[in-house]
Write a protein that holds these residues in place. Structure first.
Motif, PDB file in Angstrom:
ATOM      1  N   UNK A 135      -0.758   1.166  -1.253  1.00 38.31           N
ATOM      2  CA  UNK A 135      -1.485  -0.225  -0.940  1.00 38.31           C
ATOM      3  C   UNK A 135      -2.800  -0.099  -0.038  1.00 38.31           C
ATOM      4  N   UNK A 136      -2.409   0.889   1.296  1.00 35.36           N
ATOM      5  CA  UNK A 136      -3.322   0.725   2.237  1.00 35.36           C
ATOM      6  C   UNK A 136      -4.669   1.617   1.567  1.00 35.36           C
ATOM      7  N   UNK A 137      -4.695   2.408   0.728  1.00 37.04           N
ATOM      8  CA  UNK A 137      -5.681   2.944   0.240  1.00 37.04           C
ATOM      9  C   UNK A 137      -6.612   2.202  -0.863  1.00 37.04           C
ATOM     10  N   UNK A 180      -0.983  -2.269 -10.964  1.00 37.88           N
ATOM     11  CA  UNK A 180      -0.978  -0.744 -11.199  1.00 37.88           C
ATOM     12  C   UNK A 180      -2.115  -0.395 -12.202  1.00 37.88           C
ATOM     13  N   UNK A 181      -2.765  -1.437 -12.566  1.00 39.31           N
ATOM     14  CA  UNK A 181      -4.010  -0.812 -13.462  1.00 39.31           C
ATOM     15  C   UNK A 181      -5.129  -0.640 -12.718  1.00 39.31           C
ATOM     16  N   UNK A 182      -5.435  -1.370 -11.357  1.00 33.76           N
ATOM     17  CA  UNK A 182      -6.363  -0.793 -10.626  1.00 33.76           C
ATOM     18  C   UNK A 182      -5.967   0.344  -9.712  1.00 33.76           C
ATOM     19  N   UNK A 183      -4.751   0.555  -9.267  1.00 33.07           N
ATOM     20  CA  UNK A 183      -4.365   1.825  -8.501  1.00 33.07           C
ATOM     21  C   UNK A 183      -4.319   2.907  -9.319  1.00 33.07           C
ATOM     22  N   UNK A 184      -5.456   3.609  -9.873  1.00 39.59           N
ATOM     23  CA  UNK A 184      -5.308   4.819 -10.579  1.00 39.59           C
ATOM     24  C   UNK A 184      -5.663   6.017  -9.881  1.00 39.59           C
ATOM     25  N   UNK A 197      -3.950   8.625  -8.664  1.00 37.79           N
ATOM     26  CA  UNK A 197      -3.174   8.827  -7.322  1.00 37.79           C
ATOM     27  C   UNK A 197      -3.164  10.522  -7.111  1.00 37.79           C
ATOM     28  N   UNK A 198      -2.949  11.179  -8.301  1.00 42.10           N
ATOM     29  CA  UNK A 198      -2.898  12.538  -7.834  1.00 42.10           C
ATOM     30  C   UNK A 198      -3.902  13.105  -7.194  1.00 42.10           C
ATOM     31  N   UNK A 199      -5.406  12.539  -7.631  1.00 44.80           N
ATOM     32  CA  UNK A 199      -6.414  13.184  -7.035  1.00 44.80           C
ATOM     33  C   UNK A 199      -6.714  12.276  -5.851  1.00 44.80           C
ATOM     34  N   UNK A 200      -6.401  11.142  -5.525  1.00 43.92           N
ATOM     35  CA  UNK A 200      -6.859  10.674  -4.287  1.00 43.92           C
ATOM     36  C   UNK A 200      -5.838  10.697  -3.032  1.00 43.92           C
ATOM     37  N   UNK A 231     -13.088   3.309  -4.386  1.00 44.08           N
ATOM     38  CA  UNK A 231     -11.859   3.571  -3.356  1.00 44.08           C
ATOM     39  C   UNK A 231     -12.363   5.031  -2.829  1.00 44.08           C
ATOM     40  N   UNK A 232     -12.241   5.262  -1.598  1.00 46.26           N
ATOM     41  CA  UNK A 232     -12.814   6.426  -0.795  1.00 46.26           C
ATOM     42  C   UNK A 232     -11.465   7.082  -0.413  1.00 46.26           C
ATOM     43  N   UNK A 233     -11.055   8.134  -0.977  1.00 48.10           N
ATOM     44  CA  UNK A 233      -9.717   8.917  -0.548  1.00 48.10           C
ATOM     45  C   UNK A 233      -9.915   9.579   0.967  1.00 48.10           C
ATOM     46  N   UNK A 234      -8.760   9.605   1.764  1.00 51.03           N
ATOM     47  CA  UNK A 234      -9.074  10.375   2.988  1.00 51.03           C
ATOM     48  C   UNK A 234      -9.073  11.800   2.550  1.00 51.03           C
TER      49      UNK A 234
END
Lengths: 213, 489
Positions: free
Chosen positions: B354-356, B362-366, B368-371, B444-447
């Motif tokens: 949620x923080x990222x 769950x359709x928009x939060x995709x 995860x394995x990369x981000x 989305x900008x992964x840390x």
């Protein structure tokens, strides 16, 4: 009819009136009447030899349910400037029918349950159960947060009534139910309704519709 | 020692309110959590003496739920340090409706967290039904401000529902307790107190119809708080709107506390020789909860609500296991432990997502394995664990419950149990796998790296569940047998 039974009948009438009233202010007054009637129950139940405990309990109930709560409810009502009409989700007639059905069910249940001899005086059990049913009906059948709180209080009054005969048995249920009142006073009334009004500019919980599946 | 267990979080709450700065306040939270866990660990080495005139007394079921609450609180407290630092103060914009809101002051949040722990400790360390009731009421009082941490419309809606529905539940539980008193009414020798120890030897002489009526009200009352269907309505809202660490505590610790209330009542009915009645009702509500959860999990678009419905499912499994009796009670207790740890981990991980992504969809939060590689891996592992896949502990506990159902001849219930588990597995896997795989949304900008404080606590919890699945040490097995024995297993 003894005074104790008269008080119980008056409480029963209060319950049915709860379900038929459409003005919030009248409903709050009725809460005060029910609270005052309830305060008399521990005193009358223990008879003329009412010991200090029953007297203290009666005074506490009168102060909280008969005076404190209605005053707090009335203050909230005037401060929030809400529409003074009760908004039902289930109509008044149907609510009344539910109340009467609750009463009939309670009377039937009284004939079915094996009561310990000498514990419950006549009428106490059905009155208590009907009060609980009426309170629950008010919680689910009215839209305003304030009315839901009043319904909840009614429900608690019924529980208090049911616990009265046990107060001499060393149980602390009555005291705990008063504690429940204080909990409602502090939390639900003081804080939650204030926030609901501030955030939604209304205390109509019918506007609570964003959290659904 | 029991008084210290209660006093540590209460003092920490007072200190949180008194301290002027946030950093020392967070330190107090973690230190209090560590102290509490250390004290709980000490109760295993030295059984504690009763405290407060016998009002507090620890037995095996209480010890199990106390340990779970304490462990989960420790994980949540460590996670909270990172979470609260990231939240900061000032006005925020709601990512769902764009409205501006503020968080509750951190002082209040931390203090309520500590009081929440204190109230759960009270529930777990008492065998007195009056004190237990007060404790459960106190959990509502202390957790409502936690749900309303983000002061926006949806969290307020969730808090109101929580307060109202759980208050009605608590009132019904009070009614159930009063009916218990009626059942034990004997003017010649009144019950000395509502302590289970005093009630159990006299249960056989108590009025059976009153005991049954009392159990129904207690089941409905505490069942509301536990999240059993159909009284579960508050649960998905409260779990989805609270900060994730609060959801973890609600789901992993609070629901267990309410379950303990039902278990106490079941103990009394068992001693009265009518465990069939309470067991039958538990099986009914258990299967119903699993069924309702299955319906809402399939196609669920909000991943925090998905976890909440999964809690409804698992509470159903616990009720079912205890209701079946025999070996299933041992399975249910192991299940309670594994579910608490796994669900706690999953909610903490959901907080990272949620923080990222700033969405619960769950359709928009995709991707995860990369981000978020660590969080993504934990999310996947947590999903496998919660669905009862080997080698995690929930696989063992679900299998034990199934075996006991066959042994008891409850074939129809076993079939329903398996069907619901299968539907839920498929329903959850669609959502979870979709989230883990796929491309990262462009906005989305992964840390660069994930802070240890965000993944360490859920990692530790999941590691424990894995260990419980691979190897159940003999002392732990003996302890769980004692817990199950106390409940009629």
């Amino acid at each position: 009819m003894e005074l104790f039974e008269s008080v119980l009948v008056a409480l029963l009438c209060c319950n049915l009136a709860y379900l038929a009233i459409s003005r919030l202010r009248v409903l709050i007054r009725l809460t005060a009447i029910q609270g005052a009637l309830l305060a008399a129950v521990p005193l009358l139940f223990t008879g003329p030899a009412a010991h200090g405990h029953a007297l203290a309990l009666s005074l506490a109930v009168f102060a909280i349910k008969g005076v404190g709560f209605p005053a707090l409810l009335a203050r909230t009502l005037s401060r929030l400037e809400v529409n003074p009409v009760v908004e039902p989700t289930i109509g008044f007639h149907l609510s009344l029918v539910a109340g009467v059905a609750g009463l009939l069910f309670s009377l039937w249940l009284e004939t079915r349950l094996p009561f310990p001899p000498g514990l419950f005086p006549p009428l106490l059990f059905p009155t208590a159960l009907t009060t609980i049913f009426a309170g629950l009906t008010l919680v689910v059948a009215r839209k305003k947060a304030l009315t839901q709180v009043i319904g909840y209080l009614g429900m608690e009054n019924g529980i208090f009534l049911l616990g009265t005969p046990l107060s001499g048995q060393g149980s602390v249920w009555l005291e705990l139910s008063v504690l429940l009142d204080i909990f409602v006073a502090v939390f639900v009334m003081g804080i939650a309704i204030h926030h609901i009004n501030k955030t939604f500019e209304s205390i109509d919980v019918g506007r609570f519709c964003s959290l659904r599946d | 020692m029991l008084d210290a267990l209660l006093l540590v979080p209460i003092l920490a709450a007072a200190l949180s309110l008194a301290l002027p700065a946030d950093r020392p306040r967070r330190a107090v939270l973690v230190v209090a959590a560590m102290l509490h866990t250390a004290l709980v660990a000490a109760t295993f080495a030295h059984p504690p003496a009763p405290a407060f005139g016998g009002l507090l007394e620890l037995d095996a079921p209480g010890q199990l739920f106390l340990t779970l609450a304490s462990l989960l609180f420790l994980a949540a407290a460590i996670y909270a340090t990172g979470y609260l630092r990231a939240e900061g103060g000032g006005a925020k914009r709601d990512f769902q409706d764009g409205a501006v809101f503020q968080n509750a002051p951190e002082r209040i949040f931390t203090a309520c967290l500590c009081l929440f722990l204190a109230s759960m400790t009270l529930v777990a360390t008492t065998r007195n039904l009056s004190v237990l009731w007060v404790g459960i009421e106190a959990t509502t009082l202390s957790s409502a401000p936690l749900i309303y941490f983000h002061r926006h419309r949806r969290s307020l809606e969730a808090t109101w529902k929580y307060l109202l529905i759980c208050s009605v539940g608590i009132a019904l539980a009070l009614l159930g307790n009063i009916l218990f008193s009626v059942a034990f009414y004997d003017p010649a020798s009144p019950l000395p107190s509502m302590d289970i120890a005093a009630m159990l030897p006299r249960a056989a002489l108590a009025g059976k119809p009153w005991l049954k009526a009392a159990f129904i009200f207690l089941l409905v009352g505490y069942g509301t708080k536990m999240g059993l269907a159909p009284m579960h309505n508050w649960l998905p809202d409260a779990h989805s709107q609270s900060p994730s660490l609060v959801s973890a505590l609600l789901s992993g610790a609070l629901l267990n506390c309410a379950f303990l209330g039902i278990l106490r009542a079941h103990q009394v009915l068992g001693a009265a020789g009518i465990a069939d009645f309470s067991g039958g009702l538990l099986v009914l509500f258990g299967l119903l909860s699993m069924g309702v959860a299955a319906v809402f999990i399939v196609g669920q678009g909000d991943y925090k609500r998905l976890l909440a419905y999964s809690s409804v499912e698992h509470m159903g499994i616990l009720a079912l296991g205890v209701g079946i009796g025999g070996g299933a009670v041992f399975g249910a207790m192991l299940h309670a432990a594994c579910h608490s740890l796994t669900k706690g981990a999953l909610f903490l991980v959901s907080g990272n997502i949620l923080a990222l992504y700033h969405t619960r969809s769950c359709h928009d939060a995709r991707g995860l394995a990369r981000a978020l590689p660590v969080t993504g891996a934990l999310w996947l592992a947590g999903f496998l664990a919660i669905c009862g896949s080997p080698p995690f502990g929930l696989f063992v506990s679900e299998l034990l419950i199934l075996r006991a159902m066959f042994a008891a001849g409850a074939i129809a219930a076993a079939v329903c149990y398996l069907v619901f588990l299968a539907v839920i597995f498929v329903g959850m896997s669609v959502t979870v796998l979709r989230m883990v795989q796929g491309p990262v949304p462009p906005a989305v900008h992964p840390p660069v790296s994930e802070p240890v404080v965000s993944w360490g606590p859920p990692f530790a919890l999941l590691a424990l569940v894995l260990v419980l699945g691979l190897f159940l040490p003999a002392p732990l097995q003996a302890f769980l047998s004692r817990v199950a024995g106390a409940i009629g297993g």
